[in-house]
Design a protein around this motif. Sequence first.
Motif, short mmCIF file in Angstrom:
data_model
loop_
_atom_site.label_atom_id
_atom_site.label_comp_id
_atom_site.label_asym_id
_atom_site.label_seq_id
_atom_site.Cartn_x
_atom_site.Cartn_y
_atom_site.Cartn_z
N VAL A 36 -19.59 -46.19 52.02
CA VAL A 36 -18.20 -47.13 51.81
C VAL A 36 -17.56 -47.48 52.75
N GLY A 37 -17.89 -47.05 53.84
CA GLY A 37 -16.98 -47.52 55.15
C GLY A 37 -16.27 -46.33 55.41
N LYS A 38 -16.21 -44.99 54.86
CA LYS A 38 -15.28 -43.90 54.89
C LYS A 38 -14.93 -43.45 56.38
N THR A 39 -16.27 -43.40 57.16
CA THR A 39 -16.03 -42.86 58.54
C THR A 39 -15.20 -43.94 59.32
N THR A 40 -15.55 -45.13 59.19
CA THR A 40 -14.64 -46.41 59.78
C THR A 40 -13.24 -46.22 59.18
N PRO A 63 -23.46 -35.40 58.99
CA PRO A 63 -24.52 -34.98 59.95
C PRO A 63 -25.14 -36.27 60.55
N ALA A 64 -24.98 -37.52 59.91
CA ALA A 64 -25.20 -38.83 60.36
C ALA A 64 -24.14 -39.05 61.17
N LYS A 65 -24.36 -39.71 62.34
CA LYS A 65 -23.50 -39.96 63.52
C LYS A 65 -22.75 -41.35 63.29
N ARG A 66 -22.01 -41.24 62.21
CA ARG A 66 -21.29 -42.62 61.84
C ARG A 66 -20.03 -42.69 62.57
N LEU A 67 -19.51 -41.65 62.89
CA LEU A 67 -18.10 -41.73 63.57
C LEU A 67 -18.45 -42.38 65.05
N ALA A 68 -19.38 -41.69 65.75
CA ALA A 68 -19.72 -42.21 66.90
C ALA A 68 -20.10 -43.83 66.84
N ASP A 69 -20.75 -43.94 65.89
CA ASP A 69 -21.12 -45.63 65.82
C ASP A 69 -19.72 -46.56 65.71
N ALA A 70 -18.85 -45.78 64.87
CA ALA A 70 -17.84 -46.61 64.61
C ALA A 70 -16.75 -46.83 65.79
N PHE A 158 -2.88 -31.49 69.11
CA PHE A 158 -2.72 -32.44 68.19
C PHE A 158 -1.79 -32.42 67.05
N ASP A 159 -1.07 -33.38 66.86
CA ASP A 159 0.00 -33.55 65.72
C ASP A 159 -0.83 -33.65 64.49
N VAL A 160 -1.98 -34.63 64.51
CA VAL A 160 -2.57 -34.86 62.96
C VAL A 160 -4.09 -34.75 63.22
N VAL A 161 -4.76 -34.10 62.15
CA VAL A 161 -6.01 -33.97 62.04
C VAL A 161 -6.38 -34.87 61.07
N VAL A 162 -7.48 -36.27 61.32
CA VAL A 162 -7.88 -36.92 60.31
C VAL A 162 -9.40 -36.35 60.04
N VAL A 163 -9.56 -36.07 58.91
CA VAL A 163 -11.04 -35.37 58.24
C VAL A 163 -11.96 -36.52 57.72
N ASP A 164 -13.12 -36.77 58.25
CA ASP A 164 -13.96 -37.90 57.35
C ASP A 164 -15.19 -36.83 56.72
N THR A 257 -0.54 -32.25 53.82
CA THR A 257 -1.93 -32.88 53.81
C THR A 257 -1.89 -34.10 52.70
N ARG A 258 -2.77 -35.20 53.29
CA ARG A 258 -2.70 -36.40 52.46
C ARG A 258 -4.40 -36.69 52.09
N PHE A 259 -4.66 -37.13 50.84
CA PHE A 259 -6.06 -37.41 50.49
C PHE A 259 -6.13 -38.72 50.31
N VAL A 260 -6.84 -39.35 51.16
CA VAL A 260 -6.92 -40.82 50.95
C VAL A 260 -8.56 -41.14 50.45
N LEU A 261 -8.68 -42.02 49.16
CA LEU A 261 -9.71 -42.05 48.61
C LEU A 261 -10.35 -43.52 49.16
N VAL A 262 -11.84 -43.59 49.54
CA VAL A 262 -12.42 -44.71 50.14
C VAL A 262 -13.13 -45.12 49.23
N ALA A 263 -13.44 -46.35 48.62
CA ALA A 263 -14.27 -47.00 47.72
C ALA A 263 -14.79 -48.02 48.25
N ALA A 264 -15.71 -48.82 47.67
CA ALA A 264 -16.20 -49.98 47.77
C ALA A 264 -16.24 -50.80 46.57
N PRO A 265 -16.33 -52.04 46.26
CA PRO A 265 -16.13 -52.41 45.00
C PRO A 265 -17.57 -52.64 44.16
N GLN A 266 -18.44 -51.56 44.45
CA GLN A 266 -19.74 -51.54 43.55
C GLN A 266 -19.81 -50.44 42.56
#
Lengths: 374, 237
Positions: A36-40, A63-70, A158-164, A257-266
């Motif tokens: 759903v593009g969560k890493t992006t 384990p897939a290297k999506r962040l490096a890709d993005a 670091f001030d902020v940690v963003v976790v994928d 701590t904030r939880f951001v939900l990521v979805a795609a419209p399927q």
Amino acid sequence: MSTTAPDSPTGRADLGDLAAALAGAQVVVCCGSGGVGKTTTAAVLGLELARRGQRVVVVTIDPAKRLADALGLTGGLTNEPARLDLDLPPGSRGELWATMLDTAATFDGLVRANAPTAEQAERILSNRFYRNIAGALSGTQEYMAAERLHALHRDDRFDVVVVDTPPTRNALDFLEAPGTLARFLDHPLFKLLMMPTRRGMKVLNVAAQPVLRTIGKVVGGDVLADAIAFFQAFDGMETGFRDRADAVMTLLRSDVTRFVLVAAPQRDTIDEARYFASRLASSSLSVAALVVNRSTPTFGTPTVARTRANAALWANLDELVATSEAEHAQLGDLVRDVDPAPVCWVPMLSSDVHDQSGLDEIRRLLFGPEPGNG
Amino acid sequence: MLAVDLDGKPTLGTLVGDLPHLSLTAPDALAEYLETHGLRRVAKRLAASGIIDVVSTAAPGIDDIVVLGKLKQLERSGDHDLIVVDGPAAGHAITFLLAARGLLDTVRGGPIRTQALDVLEMLGDPARCQVVLVTLPETTPVNELVETAYALEERVGVQLGPVVVNGVDTGDDLAIPAGTDPALAAAAAFRNSRRDVHRRELERLTDALALDQILLPHVVTAGLTADDVARLAAGLA
């Protein structure tokens, strides 16, 4: 080409709502199903927070290297955070770092940090059972992700940690892992295993106890013997681990701590996002924002009549409009589930994001052209 | 034919329509495993005292191996000509399929080792088991698929079947004459650029992996139904 997001009856955040939802955050957890593009999204949130003058580290446990890709990092990411070159306004103290969880290395570091002596650390690190659980086998990864989150949160850089997070089911493990570890350490079985060293009993005698014999029947006697040796070597370190687990749970439940939900419209990804929202709710955690990626854009209303000559172009627009409407209808329940969290739509772009300028394009769609001075 | 999902999501069940469908979860598989090994009473006691949690914590991979073991048992039963399993996502598929090999290194006796050996035999036999990788014609999914394919062949030693590419939209470009209405032009340009991405990524996939490809067309809908799936399947026949 116009790629404005649709004005939606199912909720559309104003630019600025997402920034407000993230204000004051020290930990941002991006969750959702795979693909759903969560890493992006995690990378984009990190980029925006850095532009606002924060020192941000984005960590992926996928384990897939999506962040490096993005991020366009062909060399990949390692366990050690690497700083990215950003084009920030002069004088900005913002920084963006990225790292990928190395489960085994993190576990080894944790053992070394908690062991009272180097000799005890060595005994654990060379234990066969330990080598097995410290590797890629499922479960350990989530423990170590929580540990890593905690360590990065306390890191002065670091001030902020963003976790994928990994896809939904595993992401839930990630949230529950610290609790699981604490429960494990509290468990009567663990205590039972720990007793013998104090009583001076031999491992063999321990293994002869009825409950352990039973477990031995299931997992094999050798595993049990290795496990017992591991737990005995672990003796005295459980307090450190337990304190860590408690600290992570406290952090995840705190207002930084904030939880951001990521979805795609399927539909399948929406089902998973709803499941995830309900699990967060059952842990008394709320969704700070919903990001809907890959939505079909709208293109405005044509001012020309349908003719034979433009029939193909009209048919194309009709298909895209029908898709967009179906997407919005599908998202209705999820939008209601996360109410009053802002809902941010990111239209499907004409090409995949594979570098920082691609990330920046999405950043502008989510947050507006340029942030205020940070 | 039997369709199996591994995480209790309702999606697969609704998509396969009237075909037989089974939802398989690790706790259920573990409980069944213990029962079929004459440990029914023990299973109850273990579950009641929370020890099952601890066993799966103490021996990670047990969860995966009982699920794989159950799949092997379904396969061996001969009740189905074909069992289709909706497996975990890319990176986790490797962990899942490696569970048997991982356990062999630590478990040197007992029923779990036998189970792991049986599972490895099934995974390694192309006549019994193949992995079908599924992707989208976009950059990141294609990269991930290629990585997963190499990891599965090298580390798991399982035979890869054809690659399925979903949502392929490679029709001819729409012509946009000068003076076209801006809304129609923008919609057409968007569609053309998507098709361009799809064509490019399919080419890249072909260059990277010498596996047959099954292309499923883009369906204009936000949520597939069993009817859509039947139509897609008919297109393959």
